[in-house]
Design an enzyme around this catalytic site. Structure first.
Site, mmCIF file in Angstrom:
data_model
loop_
_atom_site.group_PDB
_atom_site.id
_atom_site.type_symbol
_atom_site.label_atom_id
_atom_site.label_comp_id
_atom_site.label_asym_id
_atom_site.label_seq_id
_atom_site.Cartn_x
_atom_site.Cartn_y
_atom_site.Cartn_z
ATOM 1 N N GLU A 194 -5.151 3.078 -36.962
ATOM 2 C CA GLU A 194 -4.038 4.076 -37.851
ATOM 3 C C GLU A 194 -4.698 4.631 -39.054
ATOM 4 O O GLU A 194 -4.868 5.783 -39.525
ATOM 5 C CB GLU A 194 -2.961 3.223 -38.139
ATOM 6 C CG GLU A 194 -1.714 3.434 -37.352
ATOM 7 C CD GLU A 194 -1.949 2.186 -35.988
ATOM 8 O OE1 GLU A 194 -3.085 1.562 -36.236
ATOM 9 O OE2 GLU A 194 -1.049 2.216 -35.351
ATOM 10 N N GLU A 216 1.566 -1.850 -30.348
ATOM 11 C CA GLU A 216 3.043 -2.065 -31.130
ATOM 12 C C GLU A 216 4.143 -2.228 -29.879
ATOM 13 O O GLU A 216 4.873 -3.043 -29.839
ATOM 14 C CB GLU A 216 3.402 -0.839 -31.940
ATOM 15 C CG GLU A 216 2.551 -0.767 -33.104
ATOM 16 C CD GLU A 216 3.141 0.224 -34.295
ATOM 17 O OE1 GLU A 216 3.920 -0.113 -35.109
ATOM 18 O OE2 GLU A 216 2.593 1.400 -34.206
HETATM 19 C C1 1HE Z 1 -4.982 11.529 -26.591
HETATM 20 C C2 1HE Z 1 -4.832 10.410 -27.320
HETATM 21 C C3 1HE Z 1 -3.594 10.071 -28.142
HETATM 22 C C4 1HE Z 1 -6.374 10.040 -25.770
HETATM 23 N N1 1HE Z 1 -3.025 11.314 -28.540
HETATM 24 N N2 1HE Z 1 -4.119 12.510 -26.677
HETATM 25 N N3 1HE Z 1 -4.748 6.353 -31.099
HETATM 26 C C5 1HE Z 1 -5.815 6.720 -31.291
HETATM 27 O O1 1HE Z 1 -6.211 6.699 -32.282
HETATM 28 C C6 1HE Z 1 -6.564 6.443 -29.993
HETATM 29 C C7 1HE Z 1 -7.184 7.639 -29.469
HETATM 30 N N4 1HE Z 1 -7.919 7.818 -28.103
HETATM 31 C C8 1HE Z 1 -9.017 7.192 -28.077
HETATM 32 O O2 1HE Z 1 -9.492 6.658 -28.681
HETATM 33 C C9 1HE Z 1 -9.631 7.280 -26.616
HETATM 34 O O3 1HE Z 1 -8.935 8.416 -25.973
HETATM 35 C C10 1HE Z 1 -9.371 6.193 -25.560
HETATM 36 C C11 1HE Z 1 -10.196 4.741 -25.974
HETATM 37 C C12 1HE Z 1 -8.023 5.672 -25.650
HETATM 38 C C13 1HE Z 1 -9.835 6.521 -24.135
HETATM 39 O O4 1HE Z 1 -10.975 7.187 -24.084
HETATM 40 P P1 1HE Z 1 -11.528 7.773 -22.902
HETATM 41 O O5 1HE Z 1 -13.106 8.119 -23.252
HETATM 42 O O6 1HE Z 1 -11.110 7.137 -21.610
HETATM 43 O O7 1HE Z 1 -10.609 9.226 -22.943
HETATM 44 P P2 1HE Z 1 -10.680 10.286 -23.972
HETATM 45 O O8 1HE Z 1 -11.601 11.484 -23.327
HETATM 46 O O9 1HE Z 1 -11.044 10.090 -25.261
HETATM 47 O O10 1HE Z 1 -9.151 10.850 -23.866
HETATM 48 C C14 1HE Z 1 -8.689 11.594 -22.646
HETATM 49 C C15 1HE Z 1 -7.524 12.539 -22.849
HETATM 50 O O11 1HE Z 1 -6.671 11.880 -23.577
HETATM 51 C C16 1HE Z 1 -8.028 13.593 -24.026
HETATM 52 O O12 1HE Z 1 -7.547 14.877 -23.829
HETATM 53 P P3 1HE Z 1 -8.052 16.229 -23.129
HETATM 54 O O13 1HE Z 1 -7.087 17.082 -22.816
HETATM 55 O O14 1HE Z 1 -9.237 16.510 -24.082
HETATM 56 O O15 1HE Z 1 -8.625 15.452 -21.518
HETATM 57 C C17 1HE Z 1 -7.729 12.882 -25.208
HETATM 58 O O16 1HE Z 1 -7.218 13.890 -26.557
HETATM 59 C C18 1HE Z 1 -6.259 12.525 -24.892
HETATM 60 N N5 1HE Z 1 -5.952 11.220 -25.692
HETATM 61 N N6 1HE Z 1 -5.562 9.508 -26.457
HETATM 62 C C19 1HE Z 1 -3.260 12.399 -27.774
HETATM 63 N N7 1HE Z 1 -3.731 9.031 -28.848
HETATM 64 C C20 1HE Z 1 3.470 6.183 -35.370
HETATM 65 S S1 1HE Z 1 2.697 4.834 -35.446
HETATM 66 C C21 1HE Z 1 1.372 4.611 -34.391
HETATM 67 C C22 1HE Z 1 0.230 5.140 -34.960
HETATM 68 C C23 1HE Z 1 -0.910 5.278 -33.920
HETATM 69 O O17 1HE Z 1 -0.620 4.896 -32.565
HETATM 70 S S2 1HE Z 1 -2.311 5.550 -34.388
HETATM 71 C C24 1HE Z 1 -3.601 5.238 -32.996
HETATM 72 C C25 1HE Z 1 -3.519 6.511 -32.187
#
Ligand code: 1HE
Length: 258
Positions: free
Chosen positions: A131, A111
Site C-alpha cells: 500500500e 485483507e
Molecule cells: C492489476 C492488479 C491490480 C495485476 N489492479 N490490475 N496491489 C498491488 O500493488 C499489486 C499489483 N500487482 C502486482 O504486483 C502483480 O501484478 C502480481 C504480483 C499480482 C502478478 O504479477 P504477474 O507478473 O503475474 O502479472 P502482471 O503482468 O503484473 O499483471 C497481469 C494483469 O493484471 C495486468 O493487466 P494487463 O491488462 O496489462 O494484462 C495488470 O495490470 C493486472 N493487475 N494486479 C489492477 N492490483 C483499499 S485498501 C487495499 C489496497 C491495496 O490492495 S494496495 C495493493 C495493490
C-alpha cells in the site's frame, strides 16, 4: 450481460467461492466485491462452512489499481469502508470460512484472507502489503484483522519496507495456519471446511462472532461473555454429542499421526 468473476458452488454443506478474474490476478474491483458479497450472502443462506479460493495461479492482487486510477481522474473515489460489510460477513457469522491461498496474496487480497477464520497457503503463496508503495493505506479491515494476526511490528515492517513473506514465513508470522504442497490448498481447505460444517452451528457462531469480540473487552467482561455464551448455546443436540462420547459411540481425540 455482466461477466461472472466470482463463482459459487455448494458441495454438501460447504459453499465454494472462487475468485475468477485471472487476467487481472483477481484484483478487487467494485464488481468483484459486489459478486463476492452476493456469494457470501448465498453461503449464509444455505451452507454451514465456506471456502474462498482462486480459480487461477494467484489468490488476489489486492485493490484494482486501474479502477482506482480511473476514479482518481474523474474524482469519483470509492466510498471509504465499502469493503467492510462483505469482509465482516466473512469474519463474524455462523458460517466459518477457510481461505485457500496460492501465488500473490497482496494488499486487499491479504485483507480478504485475514477475514477468513483459517488460511491454508500452498508453497507458491507470497504475502505483501505494498500500500505505501502505491501511496494508499489498507482499507479492507487489515488495520484491525491483519494487524491482529501478525502484530504491529511485523505489519509495520511489511508496509513500510515492502517486505514480502513466503508461505513458510507467513505461517511463522501467523498469516496462515497451514502450508501445503503447491496446488493443494483448495483440497486442504475443503477437507477443513467439511470438518467445520459438522460442528453445531451455534458453536461455530460463538467461535467466529464471540471470540474476536471477547478479545476487544476487559478480562472480566470476557469471562462474563464466555459464561453467557455457554448458557445461551446449551440445549439442542449438545447433550447427544456429550452422551455419544460417554457411551463410546463417537471418536476420541487421537495423537497426531505424521
Ligand atoms: C492489476 C492488479 C491490480 C495485476 N489492479 N490490475 N496491489 C498491488 O500493488 C499489486 C499489483 N500487482 C502486482 O504486483 C502483480 O501484478 C502480481 C504480483 C499480482 C502478478 O504479477 P504477474 O507478473 O503475474 O502479472 P502482471 O503482468 O503484473 O499483471 C497481469 C494483469 O493484471 C495486468 O493487466 P494487463 O491488462 O496489462 O494484462 C495488470 O495490470 C493486472 N493487475 N494486479 C489492477 N492490483 C483499499 S485498501 C487495499 C489496497 C491495496 O490492495 S494496495 C495493493 C495493490
Amino acid at each position: 450481460m455482466t461477466e461472472t468473476i466470482v463463482t459459487y458452488d455448494l458441495k454438501n454443506d460447504v459453499a465454494v467461492i472462487g475468485l475468477d478474474r485471472p487476467a487481472k490476478r483477481n484484483a478487487l474491483s467494485d464488481e468483484l466485491i459486489r459478486q463476492l458479497n452476493a456469494a457470501v450472502t448465498q453461503a449464509h443462506q444455505e451452507a454451514k462452512a465456506g471456502v474462498i479460493h482462486s480459480t487461477s495461479a494467484h489468490f488476489c492482487a489486492g485493490l484494482d489499481l486501474a479502477q482506482l486510477a480511473e476514479k482518481m481522474k474523474t474524482g469519483k473515489r470509492r466510498k471509504r469502508g465499502s469493503w467492510h460489510p462483505t469482509f465482516e460477513m466473512i469474519a463474524r457469522s455462523e458460517v466459518p470460512f477457510v481461505a485457500a491461498l496460492n501465488g500473490a496474496c497482496i494488499g486487499g487480497g491479504l485483507e480478504l484472507a485475514s477475514a477468513a477464520q483459517i488460511r491454508v497457503a500452498d508453497k507458491s503463496t507470497y504475502f505483501g502489503l505494498p500500500e505505501a508503495t502505491r501511496g494508499i493505506f489498507v482499507g479492507g479491515g487489515g488495520a484491525v484483522r491483519t494487524q491482529r494476526l501478525m502484530g504491529y511490528a511485523r505489519m509495520a515492517d511489511m508496509m513500510l519496507t515492502g517486505r514480502v513473506l513466503t508461505a513458510e514465513e507467513g505461517e511463522r508470522a501467523n498469516l496462515c495456519q497451514y502450508v501445503v504442497e503447491e496446488g493443494e490448498s483448495l483440497n486442504k481447505a475443503l477437507e477443513l471446511a467439511e470438518r467445520i460444517a459438522s460442528n453445531r452451528g451455534m458453536v461455530n457462531w460463538a467461535i467466529c462472532a464471540a471470540l474476536p469480540r471477547i478479545n476487544d473487552v476487559s478480562h472480566e467482561d470476557g469471562l462474563f461473555i464466555e459464561s453467557l455464551i455457554g448458557a445461551s448455546i446449551a440445549g439442542g443436540d449438545d447433550k447427544k454429542r456429550v452422551t455419544d462420547f460417554v457411551e463410546k459411540k463417537t471418536g476420541r481425540v487421537k495423537p497426531k499421526e505424521d
